[in-house]
Design a protein around this motif. Structure first.
Motif, PDB file in Angstrom:
ATOM      1  N   ALA A 288       0.815  -1.217   0.000  1.00  0.00           N
ATOM      2  CA  ALA A 288       0.000   0.000   0.000  1.00  0.00           C
ATOM      3  C   ALA A 288       0.848   1.267   0.000  1.00  0.00           C
ATOM      4  CB  ALA A 288      -0.936   0.005   1.205  1.00  0.00           C
ATOM      5  N   ASN A 289       2.075   1.194   0.506  1.00  0.00           N
ATOM      6  CA  ASN A 289       2.847   2.411   0.724  1.00  0.00           C
ATOM      7  C   ASN A 289       4.194   2.449   0.016  1.00  0.00           C
ATOM      8  OD1 ASN A 289       1.085   3.750   2.817  1.00  0.00           O
ATOM      9  ND2 ASN A 289       1.488   1.829   3.861  1.00  0.00           N
ATOM     10  N   SER A 290       4.641   1.335  -0.553  1.00  0.00           N
ATOM     11  CA  SER A 290       5.964   1.292  -1.186  1.00  0.00           C
ATOM     12  C   SER A 290       5.839   0.903  -2.651  1.00  0.00           C
ATOM     13  CB  SER A 290       6.858   0.284  -0.452  1.00  0.00           C
ATOM     14  OG  SER A 290       6.943   0.590   0.913  1.00  0.00           O
ATOM     15  N   PHE A 291       6.987   0.654  -3.263  1.00  0.00           N
ATOM     16  CA  PHE A 291       7.071   0.168  -4.642  1.00  0.00           C
ATOM     17  C   PHE A 291       6.671   1.244  -5.651  1.00  0.00           C
ATOM     18  CE2 PHE A 291       5.612  -4.035  -2.562  1.00  0.00           C
ATOM     19  CZ  PHE A 291       6.850  -4.199  -1.977  1.00  0.00           C
ATOM     20  N   ASP A 292       6.964   0.953  -6.895  1.00  0.00           N
ATOM     21  CA  ASP A 292       6.480   1.763  -7.998  1.00  0.00           C
ATOM     22  C   ASP A 292       5.919   0.813  -9.042  1.00  0.00           C
ATOM     23  OD1 ASP A 292       8.703   0.667  -9.317  1.00  0.00           O
ATOM     24  OD2 ASP A 292       9.903   2.475  -9.083  1.00  0.00           O
ATOM     25  N   LEU A 293       5.304   1.375 -10.071  1.00  0.00           N
ATOM     26  CA  LEU A 293       4.619   0.547 -11.070  1.00  0.00           C
ATOM     27  C   LEU A 293       5.597  -0.381 -11.778  1.00  0.00           C
ATOM     28  CD1 LEU A 293       1.876  -0.011 -12.380  1.00  0.00           C
ATOM     29  CD2 LEU A 293       2.388   1.772 -14.060  1.00  0.00           C
ATOM     30  N   ARG A 294       6.788   0.125 -12.029  1.00  0.00           N
ATOM     31  CA  ARG A 294       7.790  -0.691 -12.734  1.00  0.00           C
ATOM     32  C   ARG A 294       8.169  -1.924 -11.922  1.00  0.00           C
ATOM     33  NH1 ARG A 294      13.736   0.141 -13.392  1.00  0.00           N
ATOM     34  NH2 ARG A 294      13.509   2.088 -12.234  1.00  0.00           N
ATOM     35  N   PHE A 295       8.364  -1.742 -10.618  1.00  0.00           N
ATOM     36  CA  PHE A 295       8.731  -2.878  -9.769  1.00  0.00           C
ATOM     37  C   PHE A 295       7.616  -3.915  -9.739  1.00  0.00           C
ATOM     38  CE2 PHE A 295       8.686  -5.072  -5.679  1.00  0.00           C
ATOM     39  CZ  PHE A 295       9.980  -5.568  -5.612  1.00  0.00           C
ATOM     40  N   VAL A 296       6.379  -3.460  -9.603  1.00  0.00           N
ATOM     41  CA  VAL A 296       5.244  -4.378  -9.512  1.00  0.00           C
ATOM     42  C   VAL A 296       5.068  -5.165 -10.806  1.00  0.00           C
ATOM     43  CG1 VAL A 296       2.733  -4.504  -9.298  1.00  0.00           C
ATOM     44  CG2 VAL A 296       4.041  -3.071  -7.733  1.00  0.00           C
ATOM     45  N   LEU A 297       5.153  -4.481 -11.939  1.00  0.00           N
ATOM     46  CA  LEU A 297       4.968  -5.170 -13.212  1.00  0.00           C
ATOM     47  C   LEU A 297       6.127  -6.112 -13.527  1.00  0.00           C
ATOM     48  CD1 LEU A 297       3.473  -2.312 -15.425  1.00  0.00           C
ATOM     49  CD2 LEU A 297       2.266  -4.130 -14.190  1.00  0.00           C
ATOM     50  N   SER A 298       7.351  -5.716 -13.178  1.00  0.00           N
ATOM     51  CA  SER A 298       8.506  -6.572 -13.468  1.00  0.00           C
ATOM     52  C   SER A 298       8.569  -7.779 -12.538  1.00  0.00           C
ATOM     53  CB  SER A 298       9.802  -5.763 -13.368  1.00  0.00           C
ATOM     54  OG  SER A 298       9.984  -5.270 -12.051  1.00  0.00           O
ATOM     55  N   ASN A 299       7.886  -7.694 -11.401  1.00  0.00           N
ATOM     56  CA  ASN A 299       7.857  -8.817 -10.462  1.00  0.00           C
ATOM     57  C   ASN A 299       6.453  -9.393 -10.313  1.00  0.00           C
ATOM     58  OD1 ASN A 299      10.714  -8.936  -9.040  1.00  0.00           O
ATOM     59  ND2 ASN A 299      10.174  -6.762  -9.172  1.00  0.00           N
ATOM     60  N   ALA A 300       5.636  -9.191 -11.334  1.00  0.00           N
ATOM     61  CA  ALA A 300       4.235  -9.612 -11.263  1.00  0.00           C
ATOM     62  C   ALA A 300       4.093 -11.111 -11.051  1.00  0.00           C
ATOM     63  CB  ALA A 300       3.505  -9.185 -12.544  1.00  0.00           C
ATOM     64  N   TRP A 301       4.996 -11.890 -11.648  1.00  0.00           N
ATOM     65  CA  TRP A 301       4.893 -13.343 -11.523  1.00  0.00           C
ATOM     66  C   TRP A 301       5.059 -13.768 -10.074  1.00  0.00           C
ATOM     67  CZ3 TRP A 301       3.218 -17.002 -14.777  1.00  0.00           C
ATOM     68  CH2 TRP A 301       3.466 -18.328 -14.445  1.00  0.00           C
TER      69      TRP A 301
END
Length: 362
Positions: A159-172
């Motif tokens: 809820a408070n960290s990460f960015d969109l790039r990190f989430v999408l690149s680690n989606a698996w």
């Protein structure tokens, strides 16, 4: 043919039927209005606690480290960069003591409440790609960070960290549920800062919130000035009542160790972390801070620590990175606690000395 009838092949013309645009216009209006809930002032009224402040400041400190120690820094600091990453159990080092005892160190503390390996990986990826290589990296590891059934990962890190790039690149690794949760918070303010009217009413009518803005400002200023090290909410308090520690232990179990089950996601992130720091050649130490005896006894009864140690130690051995249980360290001893899961502030001084003794080259 009746004038009210229309040939089946007649095409719908949006320009001659403007009412067809109404749903689109309504969505645009609501989507725009929703952005109000991303504003800090609105967030202050709908949130009942200020934990998010710590996460916001850590993002600022990330940028500060990159500007001072990154490959594009105008003038790099001549001090050794020491980076601490953990949960609230590693949050309360006193910055003035670090400066007094170890003036050659510049210590940044990215610890925050209930962090996980995914949280560490995000910051390390951003630091390494910017050319920042700490001279010493200290990571906290504890079984609660690897609990698949804990909701704290979503409510805190996701809820408070990460960015969109990190989430999408680690989606698996994150999985569909976590990715959807993040995207909902990323695009919709009412998802990230839910507009609970009861919270707004409390902030407007309860006198304890009158000084909220001042408390927030002082907290942010302190975290920036002390490079992420925070003032302990318990001050110098240490719990001497064993019964209270037992009661606190039960609450801690229910909060961060509920229905304990190992998280494959967090173990995957943990391996990625150790692989990266090994590849970057960053001297790294992993520690498990000591918790109170009542909590440790409860965890042992639930058979949580032993299987966790059996799994995590081989991972560290694989990458040649030490992991130390502070409760078993022969050169560290401090047995005072603010509550069941947090050592008292008096323990941070011997903890800091313990880290200094393991600083590369010492």
């Amino acid at each position: 043919m009746s004038e009210n009838e229309r040939p089946q092949n007649e095409k719908i013309n949006f320009f001659t039927h403007p009412f067809l645009f109404y749903p689109v216009l309504l969505f645009i209006f609501i989507f725009t209005l929703d952005k109000i809930f991303f504003l800090d002032k609105v967030r202050d009224y709908v949130k009942v606690e200020l934990t998010y402040i710590y996460y916001d400041v850590k993002q600022d400190l990330l940028k500060e480290m990159i500007s001072k120690f990154g490959k594009n820094a105008e003038k790099k600091s001549d001090k050794k960069l020491v980076l601490l990453m953990g949960s609230s159990r590693m949050l309360y080092f006193k910055n003035e003591e670090i400066l007094d005892f170890y003036p050659d160190w510049e210590v940044y503390n990215l610890s925050s409440a209930v962090t996980t390996p995914a949280y560490y990986l995000y910051f390390l990826e951003r630091l390494f790609e910017a050319g920042v290589k700490p001279d010493f990296l200290v990571l906290e590891a504890d079984p609660f960070q690897f609990n698949a059934n804990s909701t704290t990962f979503k409510k805190s890190n996701l809820a408070n960290s990460f960015d969109l790039r990190f989430v999408l690149s680690n989606a698996w690794d994150l999985g569909k549920e976590n990715v959807n949760y993040y995207l909902g918070n990323y695009f919709f303010g009412v998802s990230k800062n839910k507009p609970y009217l009861a919270n707004v009413y409390s902030h407007l009518t309860n006198k304890k919130f009158e000084q909220a803005d001042l408390i927030k400002k002082l907290t942010i200023d302190s975290l920036h000035k002390d490079k992420g090290n925070a003032l302990s909410p318990a001050g110098g308090f240490m719990e001497k009542d064993y019964g209270r520690l037992e009661a606190s232990s039960v609450r801690t179990i229910g909060w961060i160790y509920p229905k304990y089950s190992p998280s494959e996601m967090q173990f995957s992130f943990y391996e990625k972390i150790l692989d990266k720091v090994k590849e970057e050649g960053v001297p790294t130490l992993v520690v498990r801070p000591e918790v109170s005896l009542p909590l440790e006894n409860l965890l042992k009864e639930m058979n949580i620590p032993a299987p966790w140690w059996e799994r995590i130690r081989p991972i560290n051995q694989k990458f040649g990175i030490p992991i130390i249980d502070m409760a078993e360290a022969s050169d560290y001893e401090c047995n005072t606690f603010a509550d069941s899961g947090h050592m008292a502030v008096d323990c941070y001084r011997p903890f800091l000395r313990f880290l200094r003794m393991r600083y590369p080259g010492e």
